[in-house]
Write a protein that holds these residues in place. Structure first.
Motif, short mmCIF file in Angstrom:
data_model
loop_
_atom_site.label_atom_id
_atom_site.label_comp_id
_atom_site.label_asym_id
_atom_site.label_seq_id
_atom_site.Cartn_x
_atom_site.Cartn_y
_atom_site.Cartn_z
N UNK A 120 0.84 -1.19 0.00
CA UNK A 120 0.00 0.00 0.00
C UNK A 120 0.88 1.24 0.00
N UNK A 121 0.47 2.26 -0.74
CA UNK A 121 1.23 3.50 -0.76
C UNK A 121 0.66 4.51 0.21
N UNK A 122 -0.42 4.14 0.86
CA UNK A 122 -1.02 5.02 1.85
C UNK A 122 -0.74 4.44 3.24
N UNK A 123 -1.47 4.87 4.21
CA UNK A 123 -1.25 4.43 5.58
C UNK A 123 -1.66 2.97 5.76
N UNK A 124 -0.67 2.12 5.79
CA UNK A 124 -0.92 0.69 5.93
C UNK A 124 -1.16 0.33 7.38
N UNK A 125 -1.98 -0.68 7.60
CA UNK A 125 -2.26 -1.16 8.94
C UNK A 125 -1.47 -2.43 9.26
N UNK A 126 -1.02 -3.14 8.20
CA UNK A 126 -0.33 -4.41 8.42
C UNK A 126 0.62 -4.70 7.26
N UNK A 127 1.41 -5.74 7.43
CA UNK A 127 2.27 -6.23 6.38
C UNK A 127 2.20 -7.75 6.37
N UNK A 129 4.30 -11.44 5.86
CA UNK A 129 5.62 -12.01 5.96
C UNK A 129 5.57 -13.49 5.58
N UNK A 130 6.53 -13.91 4.78
CA UNK A 130 6.68 -15.31 4.41
C UNK A 130 7.99 -15.79 5.01
N UNK A 131 7.89 -16.75 5.91
CA UNK A 131 9.08 -17.33 6.51
C UNK A 131 8.79 -18.80 6.74
N UNK A 132 9.72 -19.64 6.32
CA UNK A 132 9.57 -21.08 6.46
C UNK A 132 8.28 -21.60 5.81
N UNK A 133 7.91 -21.02 4.67
CA UNK A 133 6.76 -21.49 3.91
C UNK A 133 5.41 -21.05 4.42
N UNK A 134 5.37 -20.22 5.44
CA UNK A 134 4.10 -19.78 6.02
C UNK A 134 3.93 -18.27 5.84
N UNK A 135 2.75 -17.86 5.37
CA UNK A 135 2.44 -16.44 5.21
C UNK A 135 1.65 -15.98 6.42
N UNK A 136 2.11 -14.90 7.01
CA UNK A 136 1.41 -14.31 8.16
C UNK A 136 1.20 -12.83 7.92
N UNK A 137 0.22 -12.30 8.59
CA UNK A 137 0.01 -10.86 8.57
C UNK A 137 0.28 -10.33 9.97
N UNK A 138 0.96 -9.19 10.03
CA UNK A 138 1.33 -8.60 11.32
C UNK A 138 1.02 -7.12 11.30
N UNK A 139 0.76 -6.55 12.46
CA UNK A 139 0.51 -5.10 12.54
C UNK A 139 1.73 -4.33 12.04
N UNK A 140 1.50 -3.23 11.36
CA UNK A 140 2.57 -2.44 10.74
C UNK A 140 3.59 -1.95 11.76
N UNK A 141 3.20 -1.80 13.01
CA UNK A 141 4.14 -1.31 14.02
C UNK A 141 4.89 -2.44 14.73
N UNK A 142 4.64 -3.68 14.34
CA UNK A 142 5.33 -4.82 14.95
C UNK A 142 6.62 -5.12 14.19
N UNK A 143 7.76 -5.19 14.88
CA UNK A 143 9.01 -5.50 14.19
C UNK A 143 8.93 -6.85 13.48
N UNK A 144 9.61 -6.95 12.36
CA UNK A 144 9.59 -8.17 11.55
C UNK A 144 10.08 -9.36 12.37
#
Length: 184
Positions: A120-127, A129-144
């Protein structure tokens, strides 16, 4: 003649012999990408990434092939493919407009190979992440580094319900079509 062939081979294979520590593939049709890349480059230089390359994949079919090859190598699912791409140390892949602060904090204490998308090019709420074959969504203010196992799992259908994804894919497809018509 041999000099020309040698120069061409050097140009073609230089990235593989002496790879840049940071490869940035930007979308020349994205008005927000230029300022984002400028901030990203400043952060990279501040953190010791002096050897970086910026390429525009919208104007070059070979560069688009590079992007697709990287996404294939990292097994990036369609819902995580962004409109720009940053590859660091050939291990950390960031797609779209992942906040520069998130990237910087991860690079200070990286865990392992990771793919992170925030397109998103606007104010995102989440991102995502793909790690070890699993996709997760996390809050934008949570460190990777703290996302793994703490975010909500995301299935492909939920991602495709985001109205920005189909619109982005349509714009990208139209741009590629117009470019191919213009070249031919």
């Amino acid at each position: 003649m041999l000099r020309k062939i040698g120069a061409i081979l050097l140009i073609l294979f230089f990235p593989y012999v002496f790879p840049a520590s940071a490869l940035i593939y930007e979308n020349g049709g994205c008005g927000h990408c230029g300022p984002y890349v400028e901030g990203l480059v400043q952060m990279l230089e501040k953190n010791g990434y002096k050897d970086y390359v910026v390429k525009d994949f919208m104007e070059d079919a070979e560069v688009r092939k590079e992007v697709m090859a990287i996404q294939d190598r990292f097994s990036v699912p369609l819902q995580m493919q962004g409109h720009m791409l940053v590859l660091l140390e050939d291990k950390y892949l960031f797609e779209g407009h992942v906040p520069v602060g998130l990237i910087e904090s991860y690079l200070k204490n990286p865990k392992e190979q990771v793919v992170v998308t925030q397109d998103s090019m606007d104010k995102a709420q989440s991102y995502l992440m793909l790690m070890n074959g699993k996709v997760e969504t996390c809050p934008i203010d949570q460190p990777i580094a703290k996302c793994e196992g703490h975010g909500a799992s995301v299935d492909g259908f939920a991602i495709l319900q985001n109205p920005l994804i189909p619109i982005g894919l349509l714009v990208l497809g139209a741009a590629v079509l117009l470019y191919s018509i213009r070249v031919n």
